[in-house]
Design an enzyme around this catalytic site. Structure first.
Site, PDB file in Angstrom:
ATOM      1  N   SER A   9       0.863  -1.192   0.000  1.00 23.15           N
ATOM      2  CA  SER A   9       0.000   0.000   0.000  1.00 23.15           C
ATOM      3  C   SER A   9       0.892   1.232   0.000  1.00 23.15           C
ATOM      4  CB  SER A   9      -0.866   0.002   1.258  1.00 23.15           C
ATOM      5  OG  SER A   9      -1.335   1.312   1.523  1.00 23.15           O
ATOM      6  N   TYR A  24      -4.123   6.718  10.928  1.00 23.05           N
ATOM      7  CA  TYR A  24      -5.136   5.636  10.982  1.00 23.05           C
ATOM      8  C   TYR A  24      -4.737   4.395  10.172  1.00 23.05           C
ATOM      9  CZ  TYR A  24      -7.556   9.862  12.406  1.00 23.05           C
ATOM     10  OH  TYR A  24      -7.870  11.057  12.995  1.00 23.05           O
TER      11      TYR A  24
HETATM   12  N1  LIG Z   1      -8.444  -1.144  -3.341  1.00 24.89           N
HETATM   13  C1  LIG Z   1      -7.518  -0.315  -2.840  1.00 24.89           C
HETATM   14  O1  LIG Z   1      -7.718   0.918  -2.687  1.00 24.89           O
HETATM   15  C2  LIG Z   1      -6.168  -0.838  -2.444  1.00 24.89           C
HETATM   16  C3  LIG Z   1      -5.190   0.079  -2.022  1.00 24.89           C
HETATM   17  C4  LIG Z   1      -3.948  -0.404  -1.610  1.00 24.89           C
HETATM   18  C5  LIG Z   1      -3.701  -1.764  -1.632  1.00 24.89           C
HETATM   19  N2  LIG Z   1      -4.667  -2.622  -2.059  1.00 24.89           N
HETATM   20  C6  LIG Z   1      -4.388  -4.054  -2.036  1.00 24.89           C
HETATM   21  O2  LIG Z   1      -4.662  -4.627  -3.301  1.00 24.89           O
HETATM   22  C7  LIG Z   1      -5.103  -5.983  -3.125  1.00 24.89           C
HETATM   23  C8  LIG Z   1      -6.396  -6.219  -3.895  1.00 24.89           C
HETATM   24  O3  LIG Z   1      -7.378  -5.325  -3.388  1.00 24.89           O
HETATM   25  P1  LIG Z   1      -8.855  -5.212  -3.974  1.00 24.89           P
HETATM   26  O4  LIG Z   1      -9.285  -3.821  -3.709  1.00 24.89           O
HETATM   27  O5  LIG Z   1      -8.923  -5.771  -5.347  1.00 24.89           O
HETATM   28  O6  LIG Z   1      -9.648  -6.178  -2.964  1.00 24.89           O
HETATM   29  P2  LIG Z   1     -11.066  -6.933  -3.132  1.00 24.89           P
HETATM   30  O7  LIG Z   1     -11.890  -6.312  -4.194  1.00 24.89           O
HETATM   31  O8  LIG Z   1     -11.608  -7.019  -1.747  1.00 24.89           O
HETATM   32  O9  LIG Z   1     -10.647  -8.395  -3.627  1.00 24.89           O
HETATM   33  C9  LIG Z   1      -9.970  -9.247  -2.738  1.00 24.89           C
HETATM   34  C10 LIG Z   1      -9.920 -10.636  -3.321  1.00 24.89           C
HETATM   35  O10 LIG Z   1      -9.328 -11.488  -2.323  1.00 24.89           O
HETATM   36  C11 LIG Z   1     -10.235 -12.547  -1.994  1.00 24.89           C
HETATM   37  N3  LIG Z   1     -10.145 -12.831  -0.579  1.00 24.89           N
HETATM   38  C12 LIG Z   1     -10.466 -12.011   0.452  1.00 24.89           C
HETATM   39  N4  LIG Z   1     -10.316 -12.652   1.605  1.00 24.89           N
HETATM   40  C13 LIG Z   1      -9.887 -13.887   1.299  1.00 24.89           C
HETATM   41  C14 LIG Z   1      -9.574 -15.038   2.078  1.00 24.89           C
HETATM   42  N5  LIG Z   1      -9.663 -15.042   3.424  1.00 24.89           N
HETATM   43  N6  LIG Z   1      -9.159 -16.168   1.448  1.00 24.89           N
HETATM   44  C15 LIG Z   1      -9.079 -16.187   0.092  1.00 24.89           C
HETATM   45  N7  LIG Z   1      -9.374 -15.146  -0.694  1.00 24.89           N
HETATM   46  C16 LIG Z   1      -9.780 -14.011  -0.084  1.00 24.89           C
HETATM   47  C17 LIG Z   1     -11.602 -12.034  -2.414  1.00 24.89           C
HETATM   48  O11 LIG Z   1     -12.458 -13.098  -2.796  1.00 24.89           O
HETATM   49  P3  LIG Z   1     -13.489 -13.837  -1.780  1.00 24.89           P
HETATM   50  O12 LIG Z   1     -14.177 -12.750  -1.012  1.00 24.89           O
HETATM   51  O13 LIG Z   1     -14.355 -14.630  -2.684  1.00 24.89           O
HETATM   52  O14 LIG Z   1     -12.639 -14.715  -0.918  1.00 24.89           O
HETATM   53  C18 LIG Z   1     -11.274 -11.226  -3.662  1.00 24.89           C
HETATM   54  O15 LIG Z   1     -11.171 -12.063  -4.778  1.00 24.89           O
HETATM   55  C19 LIG Z   1      -5.246  -6.173  -1.613  1.00 24.89           C
HETATM   56  O16 LIG Z   1      -4.106  -6.826  -1.101  1.00 24.89           O
HETATM   57  C20 LIG Z   1      -5.307  -4.773  -1.069  1.00 24.89           C
HETATM   58  O17 LIG Z   1      -4.841  -4.670   0.265  1.00 24.89           O
HETATM   59  C21 LIG Z   1      -5.897  -2.193  -2.468  1.00 24.89           C
END
Ligand SMILES: NC(=O)c1ccc[n+]([C@@H]2O[C@H](COP(=O)([O-])OP(=O)(O)OC[C@H]3O[C@@H](n4cnc5c(N)ncnc54)[C@H](OP(=O)(O)O)[C@@H]3O)[C@@H](O)[C@H]2O)c1
Length: 229
Positions: free
Chosen positions: A119, A128
């Site tokens: 991140s 936070y």
């Molecule tokens: N979006 C942002 O603003 C942002 C910013 C900085 C970093 N990131 C990082 O980027 C990455 C992707 O983020 P995103 O926004 O695409 O997240 P997302 O839309 O919540 O997608 C997360 C994915 O991980 C799976 N997942 C969640 N919990 C899980 C578990 N316990 N076991 C297996 N699979 C699991 C979810 O599928 P299921 O629910 O079906 O399991 C989903 O496919 C993350 O690591 C996040 O921290 C995101």
């Protein structure tokens, strides 16, 4: 055609990546729910990374890359975060990755590429963010050490996004006022789209990035480095 495992490819950035790669590579996506993957003709492996992970059934004999997407956004003042909150973030963001890699490392072919998510808040202190920054900081240190240990056979890189519009951040962006304020904090004037990040992940998986390893790449609308009026 290469063989890629996307852990957490059923929504958000991982789903966007699966959509980008599905016609040119063989994909296996592991997550708790299949989301739209069945309709897309992509093999889904049911997996909860916070539960004990044994062998991962259904994978091919060899893999050319892995992307680990599960992550959290738990933004709270430090005084409101319990030790258990820190443990939960660490389990999902980092320890789940370690659990997956143990059975999967032997499957990687020469030239394989691993992509993890950090991140923007690791490199730039943000209020936070203590818990999420601690978990994502673990990812960055782990990735550099792993990249060194497995060079030159396997490359390991990390993407550090700022705010991207996905299910994970829906609560932060659920009205126009919040969206406008958060967009304005970014020198490039908007929040990120899943495609902004997925295209970098696709590049890091590809041979076009074959001389890159141990890097943390900021895709963040300029917020980590630019001061604009
Ligand atoms: N979006 C942002 O603003 C942002 C910013 C900085 C970093 N990131 C990082 O980027 C990455 C992707 O983020 P995103 O926004 O695409 O997240 P997302 O839309 O919540 O997608 C997360 C994915 O991980 C799976 N997942 C969640 N919990 C899980 C578990 N316990 N076991 C297996 N699979 C699991 C979810 O599928 P299921 O629910 O079906 O399991 C989903 O496919 C993350 O690591 C996040 O921290 C995101």
């Amino acid at each position: 055609m290469k063989n890629f495992l996307i852990v957490g490819g059923s929504s958000g950035i991982g789903l966007e990546l699966a959509t980008l790669l599905k016609n040119t590579h063989h994909l296996w996506v592991a997550s708790r729910t299949p989301g739209p993957l069945a309709a897309m003709g992509i093999t889904h492996i049911p997996l909860d990374v916070t539960a004990p992970v044994g062998s991962l059934d259904g994978l091919p004999d060899q893999l050319d890359g892995l992307v680990y997407c599960p992550g959290s956004v738990s933004l709270k003042p430090f005084k409101s975060l319990s030790a258990q909150n820190f443990q939960d973030d660490l389990e999902l963001n980092f320890l789940g990755l370690v659990k997956i890699l143990h059975p999967v490392m032997p499957l990687f072919r020469e030239g394989a590429s691993l992509v993890f998510f950090s991140s923007v808040a690791v490199g730039k202190g943000m209020p936070y963010h203590t818990s999420i920054s601690a978990s994502k900081g673990a990812i960055e240190g782990f990735a550099r050490a792993l990249a060194a240990e497995y060079a030159p056979k396997i490359r390991v890189n990390v993407i550090a996004p700022s705010l991207v519009e996905t299910a994970l951040t829906a609560r932060l962006l659920n009205n126009e006022k919040k969206r406008g304020l958060l967009a304005a904090r970014h020198p490039l004037g908007r929040v990120g789209s899943p495609g902004d990040i997925a295209r970098m992940a696709a590049f890091l998986l590809s041979d076009d990035s074959s001389w890159m390893s141990g890097q943390v790449i900021g895709i963040d609308g300029g917020i980590s480095t630019l001061q604009t009026p």
